[in-house]
Design a protein around this motif. Sequence first.
Motif, PDB file in Angstrom:
ATOM      1  N   SER A 197      37.899  13.269  90.297  1.00 40.55           N
ATOM      2  CA  SER A 197      38.844  14.071  89.511  1.00 40.55           C
ATOM      3  C   SER A 197      39.112  13.405  88.177  1.00 40.55           C
ATOM      4  O   SER A 197      38.749  12.243  87.942  1.00 40.55           O
ATOM      5  CB  SER A 197      40.168  14.210  90.279  1.00 40.55           C
ATOM      6  OG  SER A 197      40.808  12.943  90.359  1.00 40.55           O
ATOM      7  N   ASP A 198      39.800  14.156  87.289  1.00 38.48           N
ATOM      8  CA  ASP A 198      40.127  13.605  85.973  1.00 38.48           C
ATOM      9  C   ASP A 198      41.066  12.408  86.100  1.00 38.48           C
ATOM     10  O   ASP A 198      40.942  11.436  85.343  1.00 38.48           O
ATOM     11  CB  ASP A 198      40.783  14.689  85.103  1.00 38.48           C
ATOM     12  CG  ASP A 198      39.810  15.788  84.706  1.00 38.48           C
ATOM     13  OD1 ASP A 198      38.591  15.544  84.788  1.00 38.48           O
ATOM     14  OD2 ASP A 198      40.271  16.880  84.330  1.00 38.48           O
ATOM     15  N   ILE A 199      42.010  12.480  87.049  1.00 34.56           N
ATOM     16  CA  ILE A 199      42.971  11.380  87.207  1.00 34.56           C
ATOM     17  C   ILE A 199      42.251  10.096  87.586  1.00 34.56           C
ATOM     18  O   ILE A 199      42.460   9.032  86.984  1.00 34.56           O
ATOM     19  CB  ILE A 199      44.028  11.735  88.281  1.00 34.56           C
ATOM     20  CG1 ILE A 199      44.874  12.914  87.813  1.00 34.56           C
ATOM     21  CG2 ILE A 199      44.913  10.531  88.588  1.00 34.56           C
ATOM     22  CD1 ILE A 199      45.849  13.422  88.862  1.00 34.56           C
ATOM     23  N   VAL A 200      41.382  10.173  88.588  1.00 35.62           N
ATOM     24  CA  VAL A 200      40.655   8.992  89.032  1.00 35.62           C
ATOM     25  C   VAL A 200      39.689   8.526  87.949  1.00 35.62           C
ATOM     26  O   VAL A 200      39.510   7.314  87.742  1.00 35.62           O
ATOM     27  CB  VAL A 200      39.933   9.266  90.363  1.00 35.62           C
ATOM     28  CG1 VAL A 200      39.013   8.103  90.740  1.00 35.62           C
ATOM     29  CG2 VAL A 200      40.949   9.508  91.481  1.00 35.62           C
ATOM     30  N   SER A 201      39.061   9.471  87.248  1.00 38.70           N
ATOM     31  CA  SER A 201      38.161   9.093  86.147  1.00 38.70           C
ATOM     32  C   SER A 201      38.907   8.300  85.078  1.00 38.70           C
ATOM     33  O   SER A 201      38.373   7.334  84.516  1.00 38.70           O
ATOM     34  CB  SER A 201      37.541  10.348  85.523  1.00 38.70           C
ATOM     35  OG  SER A 201      36.684  10.984  86.428  1.00 38.70           O
ATOM     36  N   THR A 202      40.150   8.712  84.808  1.00 35.12           N
ATOM     37  CA  THR A 202      40.976   7.991  83.829  1.00 35.12           C
ATOM     38  C   THR A 202      41.257   6.572  84.309  1.00 35.12           C
ATOM     39  O   THR A 202      41.170   5.607  83.546  1.00 35.12           O
ATOM     40  CB  THR A 202      42.293   8.742  83.586  1.00 35.12           C
ATOM     41  OG1 THR A 202      42.006  10.046  83.070  1.00 35.12           O
ATOM     42  CG2 THR A 202      43.167   7.986  82.591  1.00 35.12           C
ATOM     43  N   TYR A 203      41.593   6.456  85.594  1.00 34.04           N
ATOM     44  CA  TYR A 203      41.838   5.125  86.161  1.00 34.04           C
ATOM     45  C   TYR A 203      40.565   4.269  86.123  1.00 34.04           C
ATOM     46  O   TYR A 203      40.625   3.068  85.853  1.00 34.04           O
ATOM     47  CB  TYR A 203      42.348   5.232  87.598  1.00 34.04           C
ATOM     48  CG  TYR A 203      43.808   5.611  87.715  1.00 34.04           C
ATOM     49  CD1 TYR A 203      44.783   4.985  86.950  1.00 34.04           C
ATOM     50  CD2 TYR A 203      44.219   6.588  88.622  1.00 34.04           C
ATOM     51  CE1 TYR A 203      46.120   5.325  87.067  1.00 34.04           C
ATOM     52  CE2 TYR A 203      45.555   6.928  88.750  1.00 34.04           C
ATOM     53  CZ  TYR A 203      46.503   6.302  87.964  1.00 34.04           C
ATOM     54  OH  TYR A 203      47.835   6.638  88.085  1.00 34.04           O
ATOM     55  N   CYS A 204      39.441   4.891  86.399  1.00 37.92           N
ATOM     56  CA  CYS A 204      38.174   4.156  86.369  1.00 37.92           C
ATOM     57  C   CYS A 204      37.839   3.714  84.947  1.00 37.92           C
ATOM     58  O   CYS A 204      37.383   2.579  84.727  1.00 37.92           O
ATOM     59  CB  CYS A 204      37.050   5.015  86.936  1.00 37.92           C
ATOM     60  SG  CYS A 204      37.150   5.299  88.730  1.00 37.92           S
ATOM     61  N   SER A 205      38.070   4.594  83.982  1.00 39.51           N
ATOM     62  CA  SER A 205      37.798   4.247  82.581  1.00 39.51           C
ATOM     63  C   SER A 205      38.692   3.109  82.107  1.00 39.51           C
ATOM     64  O   SER A 205      38.294   2.299  81.258  1.00 39.51           O
ATOM     65  CB  SER A 205      38.011   5.476  81.689  1.00 39.51           C
ATOM     66  OG  SER A 205      37.102   6.499  82.031  1.00 39.51           O
ATOM     67  N   ALA A 206      39.909   3.050  82.670  1.00 37.62           N
ATOM     68  CA  ALA A 206      40.842   1.973  82.320  1.00 37.62           C
ATOM     69  C   ALA A 206      40.588   0.709  83.135  1.00 37.62           C
ATOM     70  O   ALA A 206      41.361  -0.255  83.040  1.00 37.62           O
ATOM     71  CB  ALA A 206      42.274   2.448  82.534  1.00 37.62           C
ATOM     72  N   ASN A 207      39.519   0.719  83.933  1.00 35.44           N
ATOM     73  CA  ASN A 207      39.150  -0.425  84.782  1.00 35.44           C
ATOM     74  C   ASN A 207      40.245  -0.783  85.787  1.00 35.44           C
ATOM     75  O   ASN A 207      40.510  -1.955  86.066  1.00 35.44           O
ATOM     76  CB  ASN A 207      38.806  -1.655  83.935  1.00 35.44           C
ATOM     77  CG  ASN A 207      38.059  -2.713  84.749  1.00 35.44           C
ATOM     78  OD1 ASN A 207      37.280  -2.385  85.637  1.00 35.44           O
ATOM     79  ND2 ASN A 207      38.306  -3.982  84.459  1.00 35.44           N
TER      80      ASN A 207
END
Length: 355
Positions: A309-319
């Motif tokens: 999801s977008d939320i998890v993708s954001t967390y992943c992008s923020a490492n």
Amino acid sequence: MCIGHIVRGGVVIVISTNILRTPSLAEPETIYSVINTVKEMVKFSNQGEVTLEVNPTILEKAHLRDFKSAGINRVSVGVQTLDSNALAVLGRDHTVKSALECVHDARVLFPGSVSVDLIFGFPGHSLSAWKRELQQLLQICDKHISLYQLTLERGTQLFKMIEKGLTKLPPEDEIVDMYKTAVQVLKENGFERYEVSNFAKEVRYSTHNLAYWEGKQYIGVGPGAHGRFVVQSNDGSLERHARIQTLEPDNWMWEIERFNHATRKIVKQTKIDILEELLALGMRICWGISHQRWNQRCPQLSLYDIFNSDIVSTYCSANLLKLDNRGLRATPEGMDVLDSIIPDLILLLHQALAR
């Protein structure tokens, strides 16, 4: 007292002894009787972990050798702090001297199998004092350390003092710095943060705690003990129950004598209950939740189905998170702020199950 590596179905047995305040106040003969009763009821692994929580008073320190003879093979010493004034504030009945001696004696008797518990963020605590305390602890500790931010218990003397403004906790940002400092200092000294609050050298993990974090079965016995295990229902189907035993020691004893058990509450866990627990606890360990472990609990929806999801993708992008062929887990940076991430993951779980 925690007995790990019970072989029947991989269930861990947890003996809660609130009636004794701490298990090591029991006589070694009582501990021996408990362990042997368990061994008579289940097949017990020779490598099974049998942990005893020890309050480092002079009396309990003197019993360490007898506890080993009774069958204990790992101890968790409640040092709490190496600040004498803070021990008084926290209401502890041991001294810094007895704590240091207890850890030393425990390491002689249980080499490589001694854990030390420390509390930080209590009234009067500072970052500079915490750094000194960590360096002192590293001179005497063994292979496992558990760090806990002070949790105020309503009704305690300390809670009342803070409520009346007689004392106060350190600022929140300083408490955060204390935690991050501990993570860094312990890492520099060879300790792996394998769980948010637990650190180990040479993979000396706490086996019974891993059972909780990995969503395995465990049976709680004793005043206020909790359990999570699978039972057979009347129609022959299998159900996972959350069970809580009577909290008050006197009432617990009365119910045991009258009914042969003191289970106060039984809750049949729903699918969402089980998955929420797996998510909230499983993400606390550094390897997170594997696809295999998740699919055992939720075969119809994979981790990708739920968390791509977008939320998890954001967390992943923020490492802060990683979602890959190993599963879902927090990065070291993510473990620092995990409490703010978990609610979003649970919300995504509910949304996926409702689709």
